[in-house]
Design an enzyme around this catalytic site. Structure first.
Site, short mmCIF file in Angstrom:
data_model
loop_
_atom_site.label_atom_id
_atom_site.label_comp_id
_atom_site.label_asym_id
_atom_site.label_seq_id
_atom_site.Cartn_x
_atom_site.Cartn_y
_atom_site.Cartn_z
N ASP A 1 -2.69 -3.02 7.48
CA ASP A 1 -4.00 -2.63 6.94
C ASP A 1 -3.95 -3.02 5.46
O ASP A 1 -3.32 -2.34 4.64
CB ASP A 1 -4.17 -1.11 7.12
CG ASP A 1 -5.37 -0.56 6.37
OD1 ASP A 1 -6.17 -1.36 5.85
OD2 ASP A 1 -5.51 0.68 6.31
N LYS B 1 -9.21 -7.41 -3.06
CA LYS B 1 -9.97 -7.53 -1.81
C LYS B 1 -11.47 -7.68 -2.08
O LYS B 1 -12.21 -8.18 -1.25
CB LYS B 1 -9.68 -6.28 -0.96
CG LYS B 1 -10.18 -6.34 0.46
CD LYS B 1 -9.58 -5.21 1.26
CE LYS B 1 -10.25 -5.00 2.58
NZ LYS B 1 -9.67 -3.87 3.31
N GLU C 1 -11.24 -3.26 10.94
CA GLU C 1 -10.56 -1.99 10.65
C GLU C 1 -10.99 -0.84 11.58
O GLU C 1 -10.15 -0.15 12.14
CB GLU C 1 -10.76 -1.62 9.18
CG GLU C 1 -9.91 -2.50 8.26
CD GLU C 1 -10.37 -2.55 6.82
OE1 GLU C 1 -11.25 -1.75 6.42
OE2 GLU C 1 -9.86 -3.41 6.07
N ASP D 1 -15.43 4.81 8.29
CA ASP D 1 -14.23 4.40 7.54
C ASP D 1 -14.62 4.12 6.08
O ASP D 1 -15.19 3.08 5.78
CB ASP D 1 -13.66 3.14 8.23
CG ASP D 1 -12.42 2.60 7.53
OD1 ASP D 1 -12.02 3.16 6.50
OD2 ASP D 1 -11.85 1.61 8.03
#
Ligand code: AMP
Length: 524
Positions: free
Chosen positions: A13, A76, A181, A209
């Site tokens: 992850d 990211k 994810e 999430d």
């Protein structure tokens, strides 16, 4: 589906602020989260350069206040984007490190090493984090790690996915698959509940999430036998804990200005220290009603000390929290499921520890309690590890393995289409595959060339706007020497084909002559 790989295969992850890796142990029949050198299960996605060494993870994060311009985080948020993207321009204002426009409009991070400037593409920096996780995994498992399943936000576009895959390759990993994810979290949830005797029918599960940098919501149908069918996904790749930290930092900067008539933004070191203190205060506010932000000698010898209330924090971030709920609503609408038909709401990601976020989710689902028995920080890596084991074919006993039961049915997160001209005006998007279409899929559209034009340019875009300039260009190709019909136009059939791995093939054919051209666009 599986391919035998050389070494071990892990699940990763790769988060905006923290990353986590896990591995399935066939012998033990369970997934274990891989600790880093400090023994922690999550590793900060930070990279820092100082005069003598490269630091990755905890070491990098710990020295941010001393070395703010050479400590890189939030990569990211840059990966797969363009320098001039409004979001990149906005984010840049709050980062202490320098970013310039690199080749192919790529945002490029500039650091200073021994008096010399060094430039890094976002994927090179993410590769350093991945390499660190690979090394920790090798120490933990006791053998080489060659393969990985890496998770990405469901809402990542094609370019962000490609760049993430490239980061994996640069880290020396064979990327078996990129998986969304929330889908990975759903795999973990499915495994966790397979033994549940009361579970008979399919369950509608909503995964909420909210991490450090991104918000993802997914609606899935999970069967007890391991079939995971994604119905719809939604989210925002620039919404998460970093935004909440930033509102708190801005609040403190303004308070400091009011009191001392000084602008903290002029001092990157002070901003670095304030960021660390604000993230800590934010975390404290998840368990306390008040939290102090106290920093000695913050700016030109002036100490800073304020007390922030939970109510103030919630007020500062109210619009972000509301946005999350709106995106949940949209996801349910897209998945054609009413909220009363959602059986389970699973929350993952560090930012779902914020009490207001949980409360808003529970209120939206009319008081339904969210599923808390999964570890929100580890569930995504956990699911990725299960899939890595399945895809690597390294599990010795497939028939006896819960891992082999997983069947995934995912969707395209964003609409795909071509540019068309309406009444001679270019720049309009015609959708061929709408978002949330199950993959694999094949869809066709019929288009006409412009009047008296003997060539046509097929430009492929991804995104939800009806104006292509607001979407992402994936590629283009041309058909020449078209045969014009009696109306002065040529008829073109454009076909979009997405395979199980998410590879998009676009082809166009002039129907009267059979002239055909195509391009392959990698994973979407
Ligand atoms: P993730 O990307 O899932 O690892 O989430 C990381 C984000 O969660 C960071 O922005 C953290 O500041 C945030 N976070 C972690 N713990 C807490 C907490 N107790 N309260 C609020 N935010 C938290």
């Amino acid at each position: 589906m599986s391919q035998k790989v050389k070494g071990a295969a892990i699940g990763i992850d790769l988060g905006t602020t923290y990353s986590c890796a896990a591995v399935w142990f066939d012998r033990k029949k369970r997934v274990e989260v891989i600790p880093n050198e400090q023994g922690n299960n999550t590793t900060p996605s930070f990279v820092a350069f100082n005069d003598s060494e490269l630091l990755v993870g905890e070491g990098a994060k710990d020295q941010i206040a001393r070395n703010p311009t050479n400590t890189l985080f939030d990569v990211k948020r840059l990966i797969g984007s363009r320098f001039h993207d409004p979001q990149v321009q906005k984010d840049m204002k709050s980062w202490p490190f320098k970013i310039i426009e690199g080749p192919a409009e790529k945002p490029t991070v500039v650091v200073e090493l021994n008096g010399e400037e060094k430039k890094y593409a976002p994927e090179e920096l993410s590769a350093m984090v991945l390499k660190k996780l690979k090394e920790c995994a090798e120490a933990f498992i006791g053998r080489e790690v060659t393969d990985a399943v890496i998770t990405v936000p469901a809402y990542f576009n094609n370019n962000q996915r490609e760049a993430t895959k490239e980061a994996g390759t640069l880290a020396g990993l064979n990327v078996l698959r990129l998986i969304n994810e929330p889908t990975a979290a759903a795999i973990a949830y499915g495994l966790d509940h397979m033994a549940d005797q009361t579970w008979h029918n399919d369950k509608n599960v909503l995964v909420f999430d909210l991490g450090g940098g991104t918000f993802d919501v997914s609606l899935l149908k999970i069967s007890k036998t391991g079939v995971i069918d994604v119905k719809a996904v939604g989210g925002d790749t620039h919404l998460g804990g970093e935004d909440f930290d930033r509102t708190l930092v801005n609040y403190c900067v303004n308070e400091f200005k009011k009191k001392h008539r000084e602008d903290l933004r002029r001092n990157p070191r002070a901003m670095g220290r304030l960021k660390v203190a604000c993230e800590k205060a934010k975390r404290d506010l998840s368990s306390s009603i008040f939290a102090p932000v106290e920093i000695d000698c913050l700016y030109e010898g002036i100490d800073f000390s304020i007390k922030v209330s939970r109510a103030k924090f919630e007020e500062l971030n109210a619009s972000y929290f509301e946005k999350c709920i709106k995106l949940v609503e949209k996801c349910l609408f897209d998945g054609e499921i009413k909220k009363k038909d959602v059986d389970e709401v699973v929350v993952v990601g560090g930012s779902t520890r914020i009490p207001k976020v949980r409360r808003l989710v529970e209120e939206f689902f009319d008081g339904k309690t969210v599923c808390k028995n999964m570890n929100g920080d580890e569930a995504v890596a956990f699911g990725a590890a299960l899939l890595a084991s399945r895809l690597s074919g390294n599990n010795d006993n497939d028939n006896d393995n819960v891992v082999s039961d997983i069947v995934l049915q995912d969707v395209t997160p964003l609409s795909l289409g071509v540019e068309i001209a309406i009444k001679g005006v270019h720049g309009n998007m015609s959708v061929v595959i709408p978002r949330n279409t199950s993959i694999p899929t094949c869809k066709k559209g019929i288009y006409h060339s412009l009047i008296y034009e003997t060539h046509a340019c097929i430009s492929v875009y991804q995104g939800e706007s009806n104006k292509v300039k607001e979407n992402i260009l994936l590629g283009r190709f041309e058909l020449c020497d078209l045969t014009l019909g009696s109306n002065g136009m040529s008829k073109l059939e454009v076909c979009f084909n997405i395979d199980v791995d998410g590879i998009l093939l676009v082809s166009a054919e002039e129907t009267s002559t059979g002239q055909r051209k195509s391009i392959t666009i990698a994973k979407i």
